[in-house]
Write an enzyme that holds these catalytic residues in place. Structure first.
Site, PDB file in Angstrom:
ATOM      1  N   PHE A  75      -9.382 -49.548   7.096  1.00 43.28           N
ATOM      2  CA  PHE A  75      -8.047 -49.631   6.481  1.00 43.28           C
ATOM      3  C   PHE A  75      -7.021 -50.287   7.400  1.00 43.28           C
ATOM      4  O   PHE A  75      -5.989 -50.769   6.953  1.00 43.28           O
ATOM      5  CB  PHE A  75      -7.562 -48.241   6.042  1.00 43.28           C
ATOM      6  CG  PHE A  75      -6.904 -47.421   7.124  1.00 43.28           C
ATOM      7  CD1 PHE A  75      -7.623 -46.565   7.919  1.00 43.28           C
ATOM      8  CD2 PHE A  75      -5.532 -47.515   7.332  1.00 43.28           C
ATOM      9  CE1 PHE A  75      -7.010 -45.810   8.908  1.00 43.28           C
ATOM     10  CE2 PHE A  75      -4.901 -46.755   8.315  1.00 43.28           C
ATOM     11  CZ  PHE A  75      -5.649 -45.910   9.113  1.00 43.28           C
ATOM     12  N   LYS A  76      -7.315 -50.306   8.696  1.00 42.82           N
ATOM     13  CA  LYS A  76      -6.387 -50.912   9.658  1.00 42.82           C
ATOM     14  C   LYS A  76      -6.072 -52.371   9.308  1.00 42.82           C
ATOM     15  O   LYS A  76      -5.024 -52.883   9.679  1.00 42.82           O
ATOM     16  CB  LYS A  76      -6.975 -50.860  11.070  1.00 42.82           C
ATOM     17  CG  LYS A  76      -7.520 -49.519  11.540  1.00 42.82           C
ATOM     18  CD  LYS A  76      -6.445 -48.480  11.698  1.00 42.82           C
ATOM     19  CE  LYS A  76      -6.810 -47.318  12.593  1.00 42.82           C
ATOM     20  NZ  LYS A  76      -7.898 -46.441  12.170  1.00 42.82           N
ATOM     21  N   ASP A  77      -7.004 -53.034   8.625  1.00 39.35           N
ATOM     22  CA  ASP A  77      -6.771 -54.436   8.273  1.00 39.35           C
ATOM     23  C   ASP A  77      -5.529 -54.621   7.401  1.00 39.35           C
ATOM     24  O   ASP A  77      -4.876 -55.659   7.477  1.00 39.35           O
ATOM     25  CB  ASP A  77      -7.975 -54.997   7.500  1.00 39.35           C
ATOM     26  CG  ASP A  77      -9.179 -55.279   8.402  1.00 39.35           C
ATOM     27  OD1 ASP A  77      -8.972 -55.713   9.547  1.00 39.35           O
ATOM     28  OD2 ASP A  77     -10.311 -55.071   7.932  1.00 39.35           O
TER      29      ASP A  77
END
Ligand SMILES: *Cc1c(COP(=O)(O)O)cnc(C)c1O
Length: 502
Positions: free
Chosen positions: A113-115
């Site tokens: 999810f960091k993207d």
């Protein structure tokens, strides 16, 4: 809207300045002094809009000094499908069971999810330099528990005017995560393994940020530090978007009507992702309860239950390594809001945490936390059982972090009977944690003697999907980063990378 430090000892700044600096000079985190309101009419207007349109509208509320036309361009570049995010969309939702929906946050280039934030952050930072008329080179320091590092490296790779240095715990990441990082391309990327855990990496990085000798050395070289960790406001703002988008998707699917309450369950480590959901709730998004899921490192579970934050405990290395954290940085932002913007109180709690490893919040603050949050944890066996259960009953493969979230949501459901529709944040692709996932679904024997690449293939068969693009061909990439250091050497390593003499 101004951005204030949670510790209250520096003047307020603009959003561009907050993003440029990463962390406030007093050691606090920059946070909006007021939160914008989303009315029902706003939600009605956004319903049915695509992800970039919703993102631009929401980001404009939190980045008031960024020209709208620039935001639109940055969002279009960051969330391009299929160039950056997969064909399934930026953050698609999928029904798991009645009233249970998975918010899939892992369709970006590095499969976590960091993207969603880190594809946008380089654009926000480059623009911030322009808006603040600051031509210095940005040196991005990152402490990672595995996923932030790769996502930040991909985001900042070869971005002009930036260098990025990532520190990861040598023993604390999955084999796929490690390979993703040590094979990183780009002329401005540096990756260092440290002989310690994530907290060591994060503390070391925080110290370098306020090390006056290093800062002076940087200034001489026309450089300045910034952060790609979720202490940077530029990481938080993009994460608020997908909770709003997810809510609107539930409306579009007629699972709810605008205004109906939902719950949100988030596997949590540094408290960034769930804080974004909290901010959404404060803005008026109809979220009833924020379900904070921890693994065996359950410092947050205990805190939400009794208001006592105590990091003096054993640190466990688990199969959900991105949540192996005992100091959750973004909790500081929550404390700022729930204490009624009491920066003196935040300062003293953070001081206690630093000096004695614990603090206890006052009764009023605690009551506010309890009203919004439910905290629980899942141990290793529960996490594995959950992966297997979901596979057998729904035919879906979830990663170990997502499984922690689901296991805790089931506990919430049993404890409260609150069956309102739920968005279950799914934070990583199962392929990133292939060994643990295959072992949970099949058996320990199924992984014995199989290497990482064979396990990717095995999982593709179990999941009946292709290996995600970002993880294909890893075995052919040359290793480019081999530095290993002790936690005490972080400063020296940074000096060497930046070619500073002691
Ligand atoms: C980073 C991460 C988390 C924890 O998110 P926080 O914002 O740090 O709470 C959970 N799951 C995965 C897969 C992650 O990469």
């Amino acid at each position: 809207m101004k951005f204030v430090s949670t510790r209250g000892q520096v003047p307020p700044v603009t959003s561009a300045e907050a993003i440029r600096q990463g962390i406030a000079p007093d050691g606090g985190l920059y946070t909006p002094d007021t939160l914008p309101r989303l009315t029902r009419a706003d939600l009605e207007q956004m319903a049915g809009q695509d992800y970039p349109t919703v993102a631009t509208a929401v980001l404009a509320l939190f980045l008031p000094d960024y020209p709208r036309a620039d935001l639109e361009k940055m969002v279009a570049a960051a969330y391009a499908v299929p160039d950056k995010f997969s064909q399934s969309g930026v953050t698609p939702i999928r029904k798991l069971r009645d009233n249970q929906y998975i918010l899939e946050l892992y369709h970006g280039p590095t499969c976590a999810f960091k993207d969603v934030a880190l594809q946008l952050l380089p654009h926000l930072l480059t623009k911030a330099s322009q808006l603040t008329a600051d031509s210095r080179e940005s040196v991005i320091l990152v402490a990672t528990s595995g996923d932030t590092g790769k996502a930040a490296l991909e985001g900042f790779k070869d971005v002009p005017g930036t260098k990025i240095i990532v520190f990861f715990p040598e023993q604390g990441v999955s084999a796929v995560q490690r390979l993703q990082m040590i094979t990183q391309e780009g002329e401005n990327t540096f990756v260092v393994a440290i002989k310690g855990n994530f907290d060591d990496a994060q503390n070391g990085v925080k110290q370098i940020f306020t090390d006056s000798a290093i800062i002076a050395g940087l200034a001489e070289r026309q450089m300045t530090f910034s952060s790609a960790n979720s202490i940077n406001w530029g990481r938080l703002a993009p994460q608020i978007v997908y909770y709003i988008y997810g809510y609107l998707e539930l409306c579009r699917r007629q699972a709810i009507r605008i205004g109906d309450p939902i719950n949100v369950a988030v596997p949590t480590g540094n408290f960034g992702n769930i804080l974004a959901a909290y901010i959404g709730k404060q803005m008026g998004l109809p979220i009833r309860r924020l379900i904070c899921a921890s693994n065996t490192n359950k410092v947050l579970t205990d805190f939400i239950r009794d208001g006592h934050y105590d990091r003096r405990r054993q640190f466990y290395t688990t199969i959900s390594p991105s949540m192996d954290i005992l100091i959750s940085s973004n909790l500081e932002r929550l404390l700022y809001y729930v204490s009624g913007a009491n920066s003196a109180a935040v300062r003293s709690w953070m001081e206690e945490l630093k000096t004695s490893g614990e603090y206890r919040v006052d009764a009023k603050t605690f009551a506010k936390i309890q009203a919004d949050f439910y905290g629980d944890f899942a141990d290793e066996a529960e996490t594995q059982t959950t992966i297997k259960d979901i596979y057998q009953s729904c035919g879906r493969v979830v990663d170990t972090h997502t499984a922690v979230g689901q296991a805790v949501y089931q506990k919430y459901l049993r404890a409260t009977g609150d069956a309102a529709p739920v968005l279950l944040a799914s934070t990583a692709s199962p392929f990133k944690f292939n060994t643990s996932v295959v072992q949970a679904i099949a058996s320990p024997q199924a992984v014995a003697g199989r290497d990482e690449f064979e396990l990717l293939e095995d999982l593709a068969k179990l999941a009946k999907t292709d290996i995600p693009l970002g993880l294909r061909g890893l075995e052919q990439k040359p290793v480019r980063h081999r530095t290993v250091c002790e936690p005490e050497q972080l400063g020296a390593v940074v000096r060497e990378i930046l070619k500073m003499r002691d």
